[in-house]
Design an enzyme around this catalytic site. Sequence first.
Site, PDB file in Angstrom:
ATOM      1  N   LYS A   1       0.846  -1.203   0.000  1.00  0.00           N
ATOM      2  CA  LYS A   1       0.000   0.000   0.000  1.00  0.00           C
ATOM      3  C   LYS A   1       0.881   1.254   0.000  1.00  0.00           C
ATOM      4  O   LYS A   1       0.650   2.182  -0.748  1.00  0.00           O
ATOM      5  CB  LYS A   1      -0.909  -0.037   1.236  1.00  0.00           C
ATOM      6  CG  LYS A   1      -1.831   1.136   1.344  1.00  0.00           C
ATOM      7  CD  LYS A   1      -2.756   0.976   2.538  1.00  0.00           C
ATOM      8  CE  LYS A   1      -3.467   2.302   2.804  1.00  0.00           C
ATOM      9  NZ  LYS A   1      -4.342   2.245   3.970  1.00  0.00           N
TER      10      LYS A   1
ATOM     11  N   HIS B   1      -4.678 -33.849  17.896  1.00  0.00           N
ATOM     12  CA  HIS B   1      -3.549 -34.664  18.353  1.00  0.00           C
ATOM     13  C   HIS B   1      -2.416 -33.780  18.843  1.00  0.00           C
ATOM     14  O   HIS B   1      -1.255 -34.186  18.854  1.00  0.00           O
ATOM     15  CB  HIS B   1      -3.095 -35.597  17.226  1.00  0.00           C
ATOM     16  CG  HIS B   1      -4.179 -36.555  16.851  1.00  0.00           C
ATOM     17  ND1 HIS B   1      -4.346 -37.770  17.485  1.00  0.00           N
ATOM     18  CD2 HIS B   1      -5.202 -36.441  15.969  1.00  0.00           C
ATOM     19  CE1 HIS B   1      -5.414 -38.380  16.978  1.00  0.00           C
ATOM     20  NE2 HIS B   1      -5.956 -37.587  16.054  1.00  0.00           N
TER      21      HIS B   1
END
Length: 543
Positions: free
Chosen positions: A201, A379
């Site tokens: 930007k 997990h």
Amino acid sequence: MTHPASTTPWQLLQSARARLAQTSLNTLFAESPQRADQMTLSTAGLTLDYSKNRIDNEALVALQTLAEARQLPQKIDAMFRGDVINRTEQRQVLHTLLRSPRPGLTGEQQEIRNAWKKIANFTDALHRGEIHGITGKPLTNIINIGIGGSHLGPAMANLALTPYHKPGIRVQFVSNVDASDLAEKLRGADPETTLFIVASKTFTTQETLANAQTARSWLLEKTGNRDAVANHFAAVSTAIDRIAEFGIPPEHTFPMWDWVGGRYSIWSAIGLPLALAIGSDRFEEFLHGAAAMDNHFQLAPLAQNMPVILALLSFWYQNFWGADTLALLPYDHYLREFPSYVQQLDMESNGKSVHMDGEPFPQPASPIIWGTEGTNGQHSFHQLLHQGNILVPVDFILPLKSHNPTGNHHDLLVANCLSQSRALMVGKNLQQARDELLATGMDEKQADALAPHKVMPGNRPSNTLLTDQLSPSRLGALIALYEHKVFAQSVLWDINAFDQWGVELGKQICDDLLPEIASTGECQRFDASTNALLARYKAARNQ
Ligand code: F6P
């Protein structure tokens, strides 16, 4: 500004919290057979079930009253209307205009239309093989160079929409100033078919400019042709003059505007790499999905407003239950970067400690956002979600259809997602744990010793967000949902969600450190720790 804690809704919320702390989610469900129905909302192709939260109607009404006292509906209108709501930077906040131009803002509308035409024409021409490199070969290997909002959105969306990728086009992303990031993308890249997009930007960001310069040198070295930059580089920025200085021609220059915040900019030409990956028609669908969520956010009453409900719940847990983190768990492999994307969106927007008027406030206004794709997290960190002494609200995100239907994989994935939210909610008490052990034939003494380790407190809150299939329009709606949630949450604390001054000091100190790093002498300008660390680096570099 009146501190919200001194208002009546706040006091009502405190008593609601005390009441709800004495009851369980299991009880709330048992008491109200309609609960799941009443606490489910659908819009823009997304369905939110927020019934597994430690909330009841009374608390929800108090939260909505607080939102009204904070003038949330008026502030939503002010954003869409184009008021200067980013007051510290004196800017409008108009990213919503990019996905649905409205009458009344003619200047911006025309610029948006022109920019969109340019993106679509460039994308279509590249897909037809009409955008050529310096040797005449069509460009097919796209490398986007940007960071923060000029990276996270397009990179996440590019991954999320993998099933929609155009064949023959490869889109990659470089963000880190660590040379390994760029080196990995350049290894094996064909300079004759590579297009770099410099996305910034401001066009001043150190990391992006360093990567762009190195990419430029690589290209010039490989092609041996100084004119190659014009063919092989494109750029997106508000700083059109800096793009020209870099050697990028106007036909490869795409505009940005200061009324689009970096982390809200995927809808602008910052989304160019995504358009190149999925095509201009699919990119338009993506914009339409977001526009559908905008419409809902603007028009739905607070009680049925999906982004508002998410914001109220987040505010509720953070301020009344001490939950300072939020886990985002997408049960979709392609959405695995979504938590990192929302991390910037939420934490760079609301990680603040002063109100709009500069008055400090002590409570946190943004949760720490983290998470990974299901089932991998199960997990790993789900142990803490289930049994740790810390409350972590969860957003589960689950597409109902897989892009890769294979055997019963999707049934398994869905079963895992739904089991996790249910397990978090129902838990397991000591008696249940003991009975289960005894049922396996274990003797009483062993069962008594082991059972406490198997207790799951339960009562852990979660939202479940469903979509039919992760398509461009659904992804657009999902991103807009979180954008608006973050904004609504900022209104509750009356903070500016659209500046990011907190990132500045580090940049300033870095500018100050760089000459010291470059020099050979001993540095004594900083604190003892920083001086010593610099010395170690220089010693290592010189070995
Ligand atoms: O990290 C700070 C920040 O300013 C972000 O807000 C922004 O998205 C990023 O840097 C990149 O900025 P630019 O697009 O100007 O290179």
